[in-house]
Write a protein that holds these residues in place. Structure first.
Motif, mmCIF file in Angstrom:
data_model
loop_
_atom_site.group_PDB
_atom_site.id
_atom_site.type_symbol
_atom_site.label_atom_id
_atom_site.label_comp_id
_atom_site.label_asym_id
_atom_site.label_seq_id
_atom_site.Cartn_x
_atom_site.Cartn_y
_atom_site.Cartn_z
ATOM 1 N N PHE A 82 106.408 -39.990 2.759
ATOM 2 C CA PHE A 82 106.323 -39.297 1.465
ATOM 3 C C PHE A 82 105.591 -40.151 0.432
ATOM 4 O O PHE A 82 104.765 -39.656 -0.327
ATOM 5 N N TYR A 83 105.913 -41.441 0.409
ATOM 6 C CA TYR A 83 105.321 -42.322 -0.601
ATOM 7 C C TYR A 83 104.032 -42.930 -0.073
ATOM 8 O O TYR A 83 104.045 -43.661 0.919
ATOM 9 N N SER A 84 102.924 -42.645 -0.760
ATOM 10 C CA SER A 84 101.630 -43.099 -0.259
ATOM 11 C C SER A 84 101.484 -44.615 -0.336
ATOM 12 O O SER A 84 100.604 -45.195 0.289
ATOM 13 N N TYR A 85 102.395 -45.274 -1.090
ATOM 14 C CA TYR A 85 102.347 -46.733 -1.159
ATOM 15 C C TYR A 85 102.653 -47.344 0.215
ATOM 16 O O TYR A 85 102.146 -48.401 0.561
ATOM 17 N N PHE A 86 103.522 -46.676 0.970
ATOM 18 C CA PHE A 86 103.920 -47.241 2.264
ATOM 19 C C PHE A 86 102.864 -46.931 3.325
ATOM 20 O O PHE A 86 102.292 -45.848 3.369
ATOM 21 N N SER A 87 102.633 -47.929 4.175
ATOM 22 C CA SER A 87 101.627 -47.764 5.224
ATOM 23 C C SER A 87 102.271 -47.947 6.587
ATOM 24 O O SER A 87 103.029 -48.893 6.804
ATOM 25 N N ARG A 88 101.937 -47.065 7.517
ATOM 26 C CA ARG A 88 102.451 -47.179 8.890
ATOM 27 C C ARG A 88 101.455 -47.864 9.808
ATOM 28 O O ARG A 88 101.709 -47.996 11.001
ATOM 29 N N VAL A 89 100.327 -48.257 9.256
ATOM 30 C CA VAL A 89 99.314 -48.963 10.058
ATOM 31 C C VAL A 89 99.018 -50.301 9.377
ATOM 32 O O VAL A 89 99.220 -50.453 8.165
ATOM 33 N N PRO A 90 98.553 -51.299 10.134
ATOM 34 C CA PRO A 90 98.278 -52.605 9.543
ATOM 35 C C PRO A 90 97.275 -52.498 8.405
ATOM 36 O O PRO A 90 96.334 -51.696 8.459
ATOM 37 N N ARG A 91 97.495 -53.291 7.383
ATOM 38 C CA ARG A 91 96.588 -53.311 6.250
ATOM 39 C C ARG A 91 95.822 -54.631 6.266
ATOM 40 O O ARG A 91 96.165 -55.563 7.002
ATOM 41 N N GLY A 92 94.775 -54.700 5.464
ATOM 42 C CA GLY A 92 94.015 -55.931 5.384
ATOM 43 C C GLY A 92 94.784 -56.996 4.624
ATOM 44 O O GLY A 92 95.839 -56.734 4.039
ATOM 45 N N LYS A 93 94.232 -58.220 4.626
ATOM 46 C CA LYS A 93 94.854 -59.286 3.837
ATOM 47 C C LYS A 93 94.958 -58.847 2.383
ATOM 48 O O LYS A 93 95.936 -59.139 1.695
ATOM 49 N N TYR A 94 93.931 -58.134 1.924
ATOM 50 C CA TYR A 94 93.954 -57.573 0.575
ATOM 51 C C TYR A 94 93.992 -56.049 0.686
ATOM 52 O O TYR A 94 93.043 -55.438 1.178
ATOM 53 N N ALA A 95 95.100 -55.477 0.256
ATOM 54 C CA ALA A 95 95.261 -54.026 0.302
ATOM 55 C C ALA A 95 94.741 -53.443 -1.005
ATOM 56 O O ALA A 95 95.295 -53.702 -2.079
ATOM 57 N N VAL A 96 93.648 -52.701 -0.912
ATOM 58 C CA VAL A 96 93.038 -52.091 -2.089
ATOM 59 C C VAL A 96 93.499 -50.639 -2.166
ATOM 60 O O VAL A 96 93.280 -49.857 -1.238
ATOM 61 N N ASP A 97 94.187 -50.308 -3.237
ATOM 62 C CA ASP A 97 94.710 -48.961 -3.411
ATOM 63 C C ASP A 97 94.098 -48.340 -4.657
ATOM 64 O O ASP A 97 94.115 -48.946 -5.731
ATOM 65 N N GLU A 123 86.069 -46.402 5.068
ATOM 66 C CA GLU A 123 86.579 -45.164 4.488
ATOM 67 C C GLU A 123 88.016 -45.391 4.009
ATOM 68 O O GLU A 123 88.657 -46.387 4.367
ATOM 69 N N SER A 124 88.510 -44.450 3.229
ATOM 70 C CA SER A 124 89.912 -44.505 2.820
ATOM 71 C C SER A 124 90.789 -44.457 4.075
ATOM 72 O O SER A 124 90.568 -43.644 4.969
ATOM 73 N N GLY A 125 91.774 -45.363 4.148
ATOM 74 C CA GLY A 125 92.617 -45.460 5.345
ATOM 75 C C GLY A 125 92.100 -46.496 6.329
ATOM 76 O O GLY A 125 92.753 -46.782 7.326
ATOM 77 N N GLY A 126 90.932 -47.067 6.026
ATOM 78 C CA GLY A 126 90.320 -48.011 6.960
ATOM 79 C C GLY A 126 90.617 -49.473 6.629
ATOM 80 O O GLY A 126 91.159 -49.799 5.575
ATOM 81 N N VAL A 127 90.249 -50.330 7.570
ATOM 82 C CA VAL A 127 90.403 -51.784 7.428
ATOM 83 C C VAL A 127 89.064 -52.412 7.812
ATOM 84 O O VAL A 127 88.432 -51.977 8.785
ATOM 85 N N THR A 128 88.624 -53.414 7.072
ATOM 86 C CA THR A 128 87.353 -54.061 7.420
ATOM 87 C C THR A 128 87.497 -54.803 8.758
ATOM 88 O O THR A 128 88.600 -55.184 9.149
ATOM 89 N N ASP A 129 86.378 -55.013 9.428
ATOM 90 C CA ASP A 129 86.409 -55.641 10.760
ATOM 91 C C ASP A 129 87.061 -57.014 10.731
ATOM 92 O O ASP A 129 87.677 -57.432 11.706
ATOM 93 N N ASP A 130 86.916 -57.724 9.613
ATOM 94 C CA ASP A 130 87.505 -59.065 9.537
ATOM 95 C C ASP A 130 88.962 -59.026 9.038
ATOM 96 O O ASP A 130 89.569 -60.075 8.817
ATOM 97 N N HIS A 131 89.505 -57.808 8.869
ATOM 98 C CA HIS A 131 90.898 -57.603 8.424
ATOM 99 C C HIS A 131 91.179 -58.181 7.029
ATOM 100 O O HIS A 131 92.331 -58.404 6.673
ATOM 101 N N MET A 132 90.117 -58.405 6.275
ATOM 102 C CA MET A 132 90.312 -58.933 4.924
ATOM 103 C C MET A 132 90.750 -57.833 3.956
ATOM 104 O O MET A 132 91.551 -58.077 3.061
#
Ligand code: FES
Length: 178
Positions: A82-97, A123-132
């Motif tokens: 319900f809360y878009s703040y929570f993520s069910r997939v790994p995020r980058g070192k820096y999570a840009v919201d 894209e939105s929902g994506g992570v950069t290749d270096d996981h940054m």
């Protein structure tokens, strides 16, 4: 409890011990809250802490929190999704919201999001290749007076202009804005 995590992982490797350590940190937080009183109504605070510790909320973490609070996994899953703040997939070192709530949207959040996509190359929902970096669009985060806004690991950049986005994000690439 530890054995259950190993069973879920199935690898018996470093990721298991890391997850065990993270679950122990979550347990310590829950235990501390429990000392202060009932855990009723504390689910969101616990999920916030769990995401801070693990970086996101995989199924095993949700199941663990559900067990600790004697809630059904479906209840926890419902709150997480319900809360878009929570993520069910790994995020980058820096999570840009980027907030895409109504107040932000009407003052140009869509253009801010597009600029974030362009600068980060994802894209939105994506992570950069270096996981940054990871990028997500959120619903209203409750700071409408600062619209439009971007959060980087929870740090708020309010009334941000499209031509300021690149500078903000690149300061993290260079390690200067942490
Ligand atoms: S709509 Fe963006 S903070 Fe409320």
């Amino acid at each position: 409890m530890v054995a259950e995590v190993k069973d879920l992982c199935g690898q018996n490797g470093q990721c298991c011990s890391e997850m065990q350590n993270q679950l122990q940190q979550i347990d310590a937080f829950i235990d501390e809250l429990a000392k202060q009183g009932s855990l009723d109504g504390k689910l969101i605070a616990i999920l916030h802490k769990a995401q801070e510790i693990v970086g996101y909320l995989p199924d095993e973490v949700q199941a663990h929190v559900a067990r600790r609070l004697s809630l059904s996994p479906a209840k926890v899953f419902g709150v997480v999704t319900f809360y878009s703040y929570f993520s069910r997939v790994p995020r980058g070192k820096y999570a840009v919201d980027v907030c895409m709530g109504t107040a932000c949207f009407v003052v140009g959040a869509d253009a801010v999001l597009e600029e974030c996509k362009k600068v980060l190359g994802i894209e939105s929902g994506g992570v950069t290749d270096d996981h940054m970096f990871s990028l997500n669009a959120l619903r209203c985060v409750g700071a409408c007076g600062l619209a439009p806004l971007v959060l980087v690991n929870g740090k708020l950049y309010g009334r941000i202009k499209v031509d300021e986005v690149k500078g903000v994000l690149e300061s993290y690439k260079e390690g200067g804005a942490q």
